[in-house]
Design an enzyme around this catalytic site. Structure first.
Site, PDB file in Angstrom:
ATOM      1  N   HIS A 179       0.858  -1.184   0.000  1.00 44.38           N
ATOM      2  CA  HIS A 179       0.000   0.000   0.000  1.00 44.38           C
ATOM      3  C   HIS A 179       0.893   1.233   0.000  1.00 44.38           C
ATOM      4  O   HIS A 179       1.740   1.402   0.878  1.00 44.38           O
ATOM      5  CB  HIS A 179      -0.941  -0.011   1.202  1.00 44.38           C
ATOM      6  CG  HIS A 179      -2.061  -0.981   1.043  1.00 44.38           C
ATOM      7  ND1 HIS A 179      -2.604  -1.683   2.088  1.00 44.38           N
ATOM      8  CD2 HIS A 179      -2.742  -1.356  -0.077  1.00 44.38           C
ATOM      9  CE1 HIS A 179      -3.585  -2.460   1.617  1.00 44.38           C
ATOM     10  NE2 HIS A 179      -3.682  -2.289   0.320  1.00 44.38           N
ATOM     11  N   GLU A 182       1.696   3.828   3.011  1.00 45.27           N
ATOM     12  CA  GLU A 182       2.119   3.296   4.312  1.00 45.27           C
ATOM     13  C   GLU A 182       3.640   3.340   4.430  1.00 45.27           C
ATOM     14  O   GLU A 182       4.326   2.313   4.459  1.00 45.27           O
ATOM     15  CB  GLU A 182       1.518   1.889   4.485  1.00 45.27           C
ATOM     16  CG  GLU A 182      -0.011   1.954   4.474  1.00 45.27           C
ATOM     17  CD  GLU A 182      -0.726   0.604   4.355  1.00 45.27           C
ATOM     18  OE1 GLU A 182      -0.056  -0.439   4.372  1.00 45.27           O
ATOM     19  OE2 GLU A 182      -1.976   0.626   4.240  1.00 45.27           O
ATOM     20  N   ARG A 235      -3.156   4.964  -2.224  1.00 43.78           N
ATOM     21  CA  ARG A 235      -3.035   3.615  -1.645  1.00 43.78           C
ATOM     22  C   ARG A 235      -2.754   2.548  -2.696  1.00 43.78           C
ATOM     23  O   ARG A 235      -1.986   1.615  -2.479  1.00 43.78           O
ATOM     24  CB  ARG A 235      -4.353   3.285  -0.936  1.00 43.78           C
ATOM     25  CG  ARG A 235      -4.583   1.814  -0.577  1.00 43.78           C
ATOM     26  CD  ARG A 235      -5.959   1.669   0.042  1.00 43.78           C
ATOM     27  NE  ARG A 235      -6.427   0.299   0.196  1.00 43.78           N
ATOM     28  CZ  ARG A 235      -6.328  -0.395   1.325  1.00 43.78           C
ATOM     29  NH1 ARG A 235      -5.710   0.118   2.371  1.00 43.78           N
ATOM     30  NH2 ARG A 235      -6.827  -1.598   1.405  1.00 43.78           N
ATOM     31  N   HIS A 306       2.221  -3.493   6.969  1.00 45.31           N
ATOM     32  CA  HIS A 306       1.218  -2.462   6.676  1.00 45.31           C
ATOM     33  C   HIS A 306       1.186  -1.446   7.808  1.00 45.31           C
ATOM     34  O   HIS A 306       1.775  -1.636   8.856  1.00 45.31           O
ATOM     35  CB  HIS A 306      -0.180  -3.091   6.562  1.00 45.31           C
ATOM     36  CG  HIS A 306      -0.376  -3.908   5.331  1.00 45.31           C
ATOM     37  ND1 HIS A 306      -1.141  -3.483   4.270  1.00 45.31           N
ATOM     38  CD2 HIS A 306       0.101  -5.126   4.988  1.00 45.31           C
ATOM     39  CE1 HIS A 306      -1.134  -4.406   3.318  1.00 45.31           C
ATOM     40  NE2 HIS A 306      -0.383  -5.424   3.721  1.00 45.31           N
ATOM     41  N   GLU A 383       0.120  -4.727  11.023  1.00 53.91           N
ATOM     42  CA  GLU A 383      -0.237  -3.306  10.920  1.00 53.91           C
ATOM     43  C   GLU A 383       0.542  -2.555  11.995  1.00 53.91           C
ATOM     44  O   GLU A 383       0.295  -2.737  13.180  1.00 53.91           O
ATOM     45  CB  GLU A 383      -1.745  -3.112  11.156  1.00 53.91           C
ATOM     46  CG  GLU A 383      -2.643  -3.867  10.186  1.00 53.91           C
ATOM     47  CD  GLU A 383      -3.011  -3.044   8.961  1.00 53.91           C
ATOM     48  OE1 GLU A 383      -2.459  -1.935   8.791  1.00 53.91           O
ATOM     49  OE2 GLU A 383      -3.845  -3.521   8.168  1.00 53.91           O
TER      50      GLU A 383
HETATM   51 ZN   LIG Z   1      -2.065  -1.605   4.099  1.00 52.20          ZN
END
Ligand SMILES: [Zn+2]
Ligand SMILES: *[C@@H]1O[C@H](CO)[C@@H](O)[C@H](O)[C@H]1NC(C)=O
Ligand SMILES: *[C@@H]1O[C@H](CO)[C@@H](O)[C@H](O)[C@H]1NC(C)=O
Length: 429
Positions: A179, A182, A235, A306, A383
């Site tokens: 992404h 990020e 993104r 992420h 994340e």
């Molecule tokens: Zn992500």
């Protein structure tokens, strides 16, 4: 037309183009705000998600089981208020001016770039990351190896580095920056590479030398460059659509594993989680698949980096009705990561669960694909920081603390994997 007047005309065209596509064209987010919207019913959720179809005014930042984080243009605030009241949703402001955070980040990057080149007090560009990778490869030729996943839609090379100190090590694959916005993910991945090669700390040496590392610092190279040059909040990939003027696919919904099942991705090309016209429609994801398929017998663990929300997400993403056969082990391993991170002085808390169980159905993601299709039994989406103070625009001062957390977390995760028997060699290499 004479050559002379042709050249004048050409110069004029170039001048005009230069002016309109110059630096000023970077998208600005003055007075854009970001809200946490809490809801209770699926109906409320879909009403709120529908707002995000108007991309100019509403942009989805994060989605969880009972809340959405939404960026809102200053002009759309009245519409949001109406929807909030009509649907009995609670809203909490957490960023009042997105541009202010972007400006702060840009200043930090500029200042750090003047002091030297590569480092972890700023967010580096793709060119800077690749130049640094070349230096690293040249400095540590016996234990590093370059690899190439393939080419992106816009023709950029997607690069990786393998670090291997000896034969017969279990393998860990790190996919990062799939992404685009990020940025903390590639900052963390490059910091880890540097630690593995330069640190004399005992824990790091053990980690570095007793595992083979396959690290792709930036998978979505086109999107990443786009976030640096045009739109910080981008993104997706950058491949145009045949059926819409909206550009790009959510690459983490594009893997061929339960693709588009259970509303785990959107079929709307304008959505942030658009799954694409077909699985592997994105060359970056096809390239990742081709490469991993070739080395999967050496891969014991897949980690996809992420941000944000401080979570470890195991399979399955495509359903919360079923859990993977080794779910208990996956949870024990995730807990080891979380406990190790929390024991650091920062006290950062990570939660964990299956992606569909703890959040919402999301199909076609890396962790599911590696688990279901490549036989990688330990597979997570991680994340990173934070939980929504800064979101994607995490100040550079967080880079090193976040990376330290990743390091001790991964060390604990691999210890637990070893204890549970997941680091045995899968084949003779
Ligand atoms: Zn992500
Ligand atoms: C942002 O909001 C402030 C305060 O309402 C206002 O003074 C300023 O002009 C706005 N900026 C832009 C670029 O619209
Ligand atoms: C509105 O939400 C609150 C709490 O979220 C709830 O207690 C209340 O019953 C809701 N009202 C309606 C009309 O749905």
């Amino acid at each position: 037309m004479s050559l002379y007047s042709f050249l004048i005309a050409l110069a004029l065209v170039l001048f005009v183009q230069g002016a309109s596509f110059g630096k000023d064209e970077k998208l600005r987010y003055d007075n854009y705000s970001v809200y946490k919207l809490k809801f209770e019913t699926q109906e409320q959720r879909s009403i709120l998600k529908k707002l995000a179809e108007n991309r100019d005014n509403f942009r989805l930042w994060h989605e969880a089981r009972d809340e959405l984080h939404m960026m809102i243009s200053p002009g759309a605030f009245a519409e949001l208020e109406t929807e909030i009241q009509k649907n009995n949703v609670s809203a909490k402001l957490f960023i009042s001016n997105v541009q202010e955070l972007i400006d702060f980040e840009e200043d930090a990057n500029l200042k750090a770039s003047r002091d030297g080149s590569f480092g972890w007090t700023k967010y580096n560009t793709l060119d800077e990351i690749y130049a640094w990778l070349d230096e690293i490869l040249a400095s540590y030729p016996t234990v590093t190896e370059r690899f190439v996943l393939g080419q992106s839609y816009e023709g950029r090379t997607i690069r990786g580095i393998k670090i291997s100190y000896k034969s017969n090590n279990p393998g860990v694959f790190i996919e990062s920056n799939i992404h685009a916005r990020e940025w903390i993910t590639s900052a963390t991945a490059t910091w880890l590479i540097n630690e593995f090669l330069t640190s004399s700390d005992e824990l790091v040496r053990d980690l570095a030398e007793n595992h083979d590392w396959y690290i792709v610092p930036v998978l979505n190279v086109d999107g990443f460059v786009y976030t640096h040059e045009k739109d910080r909040m981008w993104r997706k990939t950058r491949q145009p659509s045949d059926i819409s003027s909206c550009v790009g696919v959510d690459p983490n919904r594009n893997y061929d594993s339960h693709w588009m099942e259970n509303d785990g991705a959107s079929s709307n090309p304008c959505a942030e989680d658009y799954g694409g016209p077909k699985p592997f429609s994105e060359p970056e994801i096809q390239a990742m698949s081709d490469y991993v398929s070739g080395v999967k017998d050496n891969i014991n663990v897949m980690l996809a980096f992420h941000s944000y929300s401080q979570l470890l997400l195991s399979p399955y993403g495509h359903t919360k009705e079923e859990f993977p056969p080794n779910y208990d082990d996956l949870m024990a391993v995730a807990q080891a990561y979380g406990d190790a991170v929390e024991s650091l002085p920062y006290g950062t808390v990570y939660r964990y669960g299956s992606a569909a169980g703890i959040l919402y159905p999301a199909s076609g993601a890396t962790n599911d694909w590696a688990y279901n299709e490549q036989g990688v039994e330990i597979s997570y989406t991680i994340e990173f920081r934070d939980t929504g103070r800064y979101g994607f625009i995490l100040p550079p001062a967080h880079i090193v603390p976040n990376a330290e957390e990743a390091l001790v977390g991964i060390a604990a995760l691999l210890d637990k994997c070893k204890e549970l028997g997941y680091l045995e060699l899968k084949s003779t290499k």
